[in-house]
Design an enzyme around this catalytic site. Structure first.
Site, mmCIF file in Angstrom:
data_model
loop_
_atom_site.group_PDB
_atom_site.id
_atom_site.type_symbol
_atom_site.label_atom_id
_atom_site.label_comp_id
_atom_site.label_asym_id
_atom_site.label_seq_id
_atom_site.Cartn_x
_atom_site.Cartn_y
_atom_site.Cartn_z
ATOM 1 N N ILE A 97 0.835 -1.199 0.000
ATOM 2 C CA ILE A 97 0.000 0.000 0.000
ATOM 3 C C ILE A 97 0.868 1.248 0.000
ATOM 4 C CG2 ILE A 97 -1.681 1.359 1.322
ATOM 5 C CD1 ILE A 97 -2.828 -1.311 2.347
ATOM 6 N N GLN A 100 2.499 1.862 -3.357
ATOM 7 C CA GLN A 100 1.550 2.380 -4.333
ATOM 8 C C GLN A 100 1.184 3.833 -4.035
ATOM 9 O OE1 GLN A 100 0.217 1.108 -7.096
ATOM 10 N NE2 GLN A 100 -1.214 2.800 -7.469
ATOM 11 N N GLU A 101 0.967 4.126 -2.766
ATOM 12 C CA GLU A 101 0.500 5.452 -2.373
ATOM 13 C C GLU A 101 1.558 6.539 -2.511
ATOM 14 O OE1 GLU A 101 -2.385 6.522 -1.717
ATOM 15 O OE2 GLU A 101 -3.624 4.819 -1.132
ATOM 16 N N SER A 102 2.768 6.268 -2.044
ATOM 17 C CA SER A 102 3.774 7.330 -1.985
ATOM 18 C C SER A 102 5.159 6.937 -2.462
ATOM 19 C CB SER A 102 3.891 7.825 -0.532
ATOM 20 O OG SER A 102 4.434 6.794 0.286
ATOM 21 N N TYR A 187 -5.513 0.344 -9.175
ATOM 22 C CA TYR A 187 -4.961 0.499 -7.827
ATOM 23 C C TYR A 187 -4.959 -0.848 -7.093
ATOM 24 C CZ TYR A 187 -4.842 2.184 -2.926
ATOM 25 O OH TYR A 187 -4.538 2.388 -1.604
#
Length: 201
Positions: A97, A100-102, A187
């Site tokens: 996660i 993917q996010e940052s 995502y």
């Protein structure tokens, strides 16, 4: 209507959309904005229109602040382990996660205002008890707490939990699974793929 009048009208419309969906982060809707109380989740068309004004690409929507950043995933091993143990969420899932996010950038800030490693919107962070969204430990603790809530909500179903993290549980409930939003579908697939890679390593 003059060109300037048209531009003004468009700007007003965008401001109304932003106000209505102020919880949108770099990867979709703010988790706290579309909970079980959401009776009328946005349509796929509205979502796509909104995403056109807020890029879904991490590379284009995330920028680094002036704080130093080493770019090393291992810098956050202890924080991830602590959060994973506290909330009972697999480390591999948390890592996927965050990636993917940052991209493991603790200073990441999206064009919509989502902050930190797990890209929490300020209001979401506050609701999760996060004192400082830009503090790596606070951010990860809040993000893992939320994904745990979603995993519990969907009986451990990672696909639905991730879709809810991105597009909101209201949309997941409305569509009975991953919403028909290409951004959310990509995502979920990206994170599950990275999760499997982490499991192998």
């Amino acid at each position: 209507m003059s060109v300037f009048d048209r531009i003004s009208a468009i700007q007003s419309k965008l401001q109304r959309m932003h106000s209505q969906f102020s919880g949108v982060n770099s990867t979709g809707f703010n988790p706290s904005s579309y909970g079980p109380q959401c009776l009328n989740p946005p349509s796929a068309q509205t979502f796509e229109q909104l995403m056109a004004t807020a890029s879904s690409s991490s590379s284009s929507s995330i920028s680094a602040s002036s704080h130093s950043y080493s770019g090393c995933e291992q810098d956050f091993n202890n924080i991830i382990k602590e959060a994973s143990q506290k909330y009972g969420v697999e480390e591999e899932l948390v890592r996927a996660i965050i990636k993917q996010e940052s991209g493991f950038n603790p200073n990441a800030v999206s064009c919509a205002g989502a902050q930190g490693l797990m890209q929490l919107m300020p209001e979401t962070a506050k609701g999760l008890g996060v004192a400082d969204p830009m503090d790596p430990r606070d951010n990860v603790m809040g993000g893992v707490k939320y994904i745990k809530q979603m995993l519990d909500r969907y009986d451990g179903n990672k696909t639905k939990a991730l879709a809810a993290y991105n597009a909101g549980p209201g949309n997941v409930d409305h569509y009975g699974g991953v919403p028909p939003f290409s951004e959310t579908q990509n995502y979920v697939n990206n994170i599950l793929s990275m999760y499997q890679e982490y499991k192998k390593s």
